[in-house]
Design a protein around this motif. Sequence first.
Motif, PDB file in Angstrom:
ATOM      1  N   ILE A 159       0.821  -1.209   0.000  1.00  0.00           N
ATOM      2  CA  ILE A 159       0.000   0.000   0.000  1.00  0.00           C
ATOM      3  C   ILE A 159       0.856   1.262   0.000  1.00  0.00           C
ATOM      4  N   TRP A 160       2.117   1.167   0.454  1.00  0.00           N
ATOM      5  CA  TRP A 160       2.968   2.354   0.521  1.00  0.00           C
ATOM      6  C   TRP A 160       3.935   2.455  -0.655  1.00  0.00           C
ATOM      7  N   THR A 161       3.656   1.735  -1.739  1.00  0.00           N
ATOM      8  CA  THR A 161       4.571   1.768  -2.882  1.00  0.00           C
ATOM      9  C   THR A 161       4.278   2.887  -3.863  1.00  0.00           C
ATOM     10  N   SER A 195       7.032   7.218  -2.229  1.00  0.00           N
ATOM     11  CA  SER A 195       6.662   5.927  -1.645  1.00  0.00           C
ATOM     12  C   SER A 195       7.257   5.805  -0.247  1.00  0.00           C
ATOM     13  N   GLY A 196       6.942   4.709   0.421  1.00  0.00           N
ATOM     14  CA  GLY A 196       7.501   4.435   1.730  1.00  0.00           C
ATOM     15  C   GLY A 196       7.096   5.454   2.780  1.00  0.00           C
ATOM     16  N   LEU A 197       8.044   5.864   3.612  1.00  0.00           N
ATOM     17  CA  LEU A 197       7.759   6.782   4.715  1.00  0.00           C
ATOM     18  C   LEU A 197       7.226   8.137   4.245  1.00  0.00           C
ATOM     19  N   PRO A 198       7.775   8.752   3.176  1.00  0.00           N
ATOM     20  CA  PRO A 198       7.193  10.022   2.722  1.00  0.00           C
ATOM     21  C   PRO A 198       5.718   9.899   2.343  1.00  0.00           C
ATOM     22  N   LEU A 199       5.350   8.804   1.675  1.00  0.00           N
ATOM     23  CA  LEU A 199       3.955   8.598   1.311  1.00  0.00           C
ATOM     24  C   LEU A 199       3.104   8.365   2.555  1.00  0.00           C
TER      25      LEU A 199
END
Length: 402
Positions: free
Chosen positions: A16-18, A90-94
Amino acid sequence: MAMSEVESARARPFAIWTIGFRPFFLMAGVWSAVALAGWIAMLAMGLTLPSRFDPLTWHIHEMLFGFVLAVIAGFLLTAIPNWTDRAPISGLPLAALATLWLTGRVTCLVSTSIPLGLAAAIDLAFPFVLCGVVAREIIVGRNWRNMVMPVPLAVLGVADLLMYLELAGSSVPAGLGWRLALTAIIVLISVVGGRIVPSFTRNWLVKKNASRLPAEHGHIDSLALVTLHAGMIGWAIFPGIWPFGWLLLLAAALNLWRLGRWRGVAARAEPLLTVLHIGYLWVIVGAALLGVSMLTDHVPQVAAIHALTAGAIGTMTLGVMTRVSLGHTGRALTADRITTLIYLLVILAAIARVAAWDSGSSAMLIEVSAALWIGSFGLFALRYGPILVAPRVQPVDVERGK
């Protein structure tokens, strides 16, 4: 492309965080259904929320700055990597962006327990941060053609600020904030719709070996956009100036001509395409009704507003969310029965809500419309939620709009 590297990482437990459409489309679908259910409960049972906004204003605010802004975020954060050939956020920024949006929703809901200035700052953070992220990606990617895209986001941030200033008792014209927000959203739909609807239709017709394809962007399209944007901006700022009503009627006629050039009838066998043409048709209906409402008392403004919101925004957002969710997760670009039912429910919801203004059963039609809307977006969350959180199923090329 960096996008394919991210999206093809099947082993990742948190797909979901990609990329942006995954969390934001899921949150948009859920919040649209939940927020409208809350509004109907308040309307029917006289309930109140611990929000500084009255129930009607909270409903307007959360549909525009909660639901719609989440859809816009998901779309832009997914489209920009295609435009720039850069890796997606993506990842933490998203996750941080999604948390910022969610924090705004909670803050607005319980704002009576928070100082007004702090509540406004927390809620306003998301549109302005998103605007900065979008602008940075486009500038770094040197994608000057789409440099206009941060503008509607900035306008939405200003519009949200105006709603808080009006709440605080500042000398802001009544309703300017939400009118400006609705205008920015319709402008964005008209610009992006003019790219993706004929482009996706052309792709489908080419595969069917059709001899006639959608017309390329031309002077008609430019004139249709200029008149629509000028009419909507004029209404937002000067809602009582009647010449803007005539401009909106002209815009509706030109945009109807524009829509006819996109060959929607030829692609009617594919609901995934038909819903986009219907969504743009609602823009035309809404502009026409808004124009008439400025010139006569026979059509109330509320009918035009819901043609643009429940009709254009509701239908177009579901059309885009379902298509992007399928295409970017490697699934076939065709609508199954559940997806077709999602479209049917939102179209019927819009028809019922617009029809409520001229009926002796308006209260019942409003409740029917709400039930259909909740059913449509609830079904989207149930059907597409598992798709949005799961890894890509196969390496299928992502369809691109212009």
